[in-house]
Scaffold this motif. Sequence first.
Motif, mmCIF file in Angstrom:
data_model
loop_
_atom_site.group_PDB
_atom_site.id
_atom_site.type_symbol
_atom_site.label_atom_id
_atom_site.label_comp_id
_atom_site.label_asym_id
_atom_site.label_seq_id
_atom_site.Cartn_x
_atom_site.Cartn_y
_atom_site.Cartn_z
ATOM 1 N N ALA A 211 0.846 -1.186 0.000
ATOM 2 C CA ALA A 211 0.000 0.000 0.000
ATOM 3 C C ALA A 211 0.885 1.239 0.000
ATOM 4 O O ALA A 211 1.875 1.300 0.729
ATOM 5 C CB ALA A 211 -0.906 0.007 1.226
ATOM 6 N N ILE A 218 -2.442 0.904 -4.434
ATOM 7 C CA ILE A 218 -1.647 -0.256 -4.053
ATOM 8 C C ILE A 218 -0.929 -0.750 -5.288
ATOM 9 O O ILE A 218 -1.405 -0.579 -6.419
ATOM 10 C CB ILE A 218 -2.509 -1.392 -3.456
ATOM 11 C CG1 ILE A 218 -3.539 -1.902 -4.472
ATOM 12 C CG2 ILE A 218 -3.187 -0.926 -2.178
ATOM 13 C CD1 ILE A 218 -4.259 -3.166 -4.047
ATOM 14 N N VAL A 253 -7.370 -3.756 2.375
ATOM 15 C CA VAL A 253 -6.438 -2.629 2.383
ATOM 16 C C VAL A 253 -6.947 -1.583 3.369
ATOM 17 O O VAL A 253 -8.052 -1.063 3.215
ATOM 18 C CB VAL A 253 -6.297 -1.993 0.988
ATOM 19 C CG1 VAL A 253 -5.247 -0.886 1.017
ATOM 20 C CG2 VAL A 253 -5.961 -3.042 -0.065
#
Length: 295
Positions: A211, A218, A253
């Motif tokens: 990330a 990402i 994420v």
Amino acid sequence: MTDENVSVFRDTRAVLVESIWWDERTDEVVWVDITAGLLHRGRLDGAVDGSDDRVVELPPPVSAVQPAPGGGYVAALKDSIVLLDAGGRIERELASVRHRHDGMRLNEGKVDPFGRFIVGGMELTTDDADATVWSVGIDGDVRVLGGGFGVANGMEWSDDARMMYVTDTATTTVYRGSYGPDGELGELEPFLVGRPSDGLTRASDGSFVSAFYGEGSIGRWDAAGDLIGEIALAVPNLTSVAFVGPEHDILLVGSARENLTEEQLQQHPLSGGIFRLSLGVAGRGVHTFGSSSTG
């Protein structure tokens, strides 16, 4: 890599999401809000607003949590490593570390393939590279693996556990060095360079996903370190990345609201949330503190 399959997994307006992983013991996603000192555990099909998560308040900051024997956890606080029971409550302090000055805290931490908790520090008040990466054993012994980091972050290991990868977000570099059963980290060399990598995870095909904090995307690299894809998300400050689910085929994420102005938060209202997507590849499970995963 495309963004067609991105959805919101959690929208809890966390200050700073970190340490996402799949707990096979309870079939839950585990993650922390570092600044708020909150340990979250929730189902994959849980409420997006986090209202049915199991949440425990710990002394902030709590930067990393990993599985430990007996259904409990090992966790990193500002300058100490603690053991948590299965309910997420502190049982006892296992070890403490000494930062170079008060304007520092512990940051990313993962259990290595040999069962040691590897945790790094970060600078909060200066631009100096004074942070350290430590190794903590199940008996509480602490060893220094390396120093000179600004923000020690995403960590991973090769399949044979002979190579460790560790990120310094401050230098926009993921480093790698030799590793092994003795727990010594060899001389580091740059591996992935030029992007503000934060969290780091490996897929089963040997590729890496990271990330980018401050860039809102990402990236995925192949095993040789070549960028093979990038996906933009709806927030700028991306943090933890992890493959979760029973098959480890769902990528989560995390993100942060910290360091954003009110205007930026209005422009990016999902900041502090966790995003869900599929890359068409699976990842690996985490290691358990005190238990070797090697043959």
